[in-house]
Write an enzyme that holds these catalytic residues in place. Sequence first.
Site, mmCIF file in Angstrom:
data_model
loop_
_atom_site.group_PDB
_atom_site.id
_atom_site.type_symbol
_atom_site.label_atom_id
_atom_site.label_comp_id
_atom_site.label_asym_id
_atom_site.label_seq_id
_atom_site.Cartn_x
_atom_site.Cartn_y
_atom_site.Cartn_z
ATOM 1 N N ASP A 1 1.023 2.564 3.736
ATOM 2 C CA ASP A 1 0.123 3.636 3.285
ATOM 3 C C ASP A 1 0.908 4.933 3.100
ATOM 4 O O ASP A 1 0.443 6.023 3.463
ATOM 5 C CB ASP A 1 -1.055 3.834 4.251
ATOM 6 C CG ASP A 1 -2.156 4.713 3.658
ATOM 7 O OD1 ASP A 1 -2.052 5.091 2.473
ATOM 8 O OD2 ASP A 1 -3.117 5.033 4.380
ATOM 9 N N HIS B 1 0.826 -1.210 0.000
ATOM 10 C CA HIS B 1 0.000 0.000 0.000
ATOM 11 C C HIS B 1 0.863 1.263 0.000
ATOM 12 O O HIS B 1 1.301 1.731 1.045
ATOM 13 C CB HIS B 1 -0.886 -0.031 1.246
ATOM 14 C CG HIS B 1 -1.974 0.984 1.254
ATOM 15 N ND1 HIS B 1 -3.182 0.773 1.873
ATOM 16 C CD2 HIS B 1 -2.050 2.234 0.747
ATOM 17 C CE1 HIS B 1 -3.950 1.833 1.747
ATOM 18 N NE2 HIS B 1 -3.280 2.746 1.058
ATOM 19 N N LEU C 1 2.275 6.693 -5.017
ATOM 20 C CA LEU C 1 3.477 7.240 -5.659
ATOM 21 C C LEU C 1 3.192 8.547 -6.393
ATOM 22 O O LEU C 1 4.104 9.214 -6.853
ATOM 23 C CB LEU C 1 4.091 6.212 -6.618
ATOM 24 C CG LEU C 1 4.637 4.945 -5.954
ATOM 25 C CD1 LEU C 1 5.194 3.977 -7.002
ATOM 26 C CD2 LEU C 1 5.714 5.271 -4.926
HETATM 27 ZN ZN LIG Z 1 -7.018 4.127 2.478
#
Ligand SMILES: [Zn+2]
Length: 419
Positions: free
Chosen positions: A296, A51, A54
């Site tokens: 994330d 996750h 970019l």
């Molecule tokens: Zn999310």
Amino acid sequence: MFDPAAQRPVDQAADVRITSGRIVEVGRGLVAPRIVDVKDMWIVPGLIDLHVHLREPGQEYKEDIETGTRAAAAGGFTTVCCMANTKPVNDQRAVTELIVRRAREVGLVRVRPIGAITQGLEGKALADIAEMKDAGIVAISDDGRPLMSSGLMRRALEYAKTFDLPLVQHAEDLDLAEGGAMNEGAVATRIGIKGQPACAESAMVARDLEIVEWTGARYHIAHVSTARTVALVRDAKRRGLPVTCEVTPHHLALTDEACSHYDTNTKMMPPLRTQADIDALLEGLADGTIDAIATDHAPHSPVEKDVEFECATPGLLGLETALPIILDFVRMGTLDDKRAIAALTGGPARTFGLPGGNLAVGAVADICVIDPERPMMLTADGIASKSKNTPFLGQQLAGRAVLTLLEGRAVYDLDGRFR
Ligand SMILES: [Zn+2]
């Protein structure tokens, strides 16, 4: 070396011999024309992140594929899966192909795109998943936004099943969340910020699990943050449902107390929760309910962050701080070292069905060498990412990747061993 993916997890002092980008031998006293001494360090499979954001194409002022993958290599990652909320959205073959091509040109780590579930992430019509699969996506997700419609969730899961792709849900019931900027609770009340309840996440997960049982499709929950979600996943796994989930380092390291100073770098979705949630997340990691640690990684510029807490865009950097944060739990004894490495390597590989994540003889030599005690002062200048939005800035961390190999080639080398 640690190979948590081996049939019987390997934990031993060993040499790893690499030829033509592959691991050809593991043992003691091996000979080779060139030797890189990493005594007292951990040799583990290259880390895999399910996750990341970019930002290319479209938001290169925050991050691009080159800076993002440089941050990944510096963090010990050799594979990253990038979310579809680019501009334009990765909801069609041309965008998937562009990402794959750019990543190949840069050549630092493997970039595996995740395709959108719905066109434009609008939650209305399904994207062309077949075309994107053909172009290389490894999962589908509208991450950043939940898939709110239960009817569409059913269709999307059926579609995903046809293509044997996991569907990744950003589990947040927007009706329950009501735009809350942090966790609903005592801290939010005290500092006067509108919160969103923990059940905004778990209610969505509970609904989805019913649809997963109906369809039998692979379902993965992004950034699990609450104790109730962990309990629901544990129960679903016990019932044999094809469910997996991930946790971020920041949801393990920080509670909603971190928002007390209105630092917009502590604003994220889902929001930081409570110590009871963290305890449940750590338990879920330990017993395998949580399959993977994912960052994330969400770069943002001052335009999104130098504003009032409630107006700030949620998200923080993750790639370069994941290892030191996780190693902190190992040092404190709250997380087993092999379990931590498994959740950063073999666990995510299995979750999305990706190659890598092990150090078996014959495997591609994607390797991360970790100095578990190496001090690391996190400064804006030292961050490889284009953005600097992290609440850990200025902190003294410890433990980091010192060498990252992609197919046996050094893509990051803190100590200059390969220079
Ligand atoms: Zn999310």
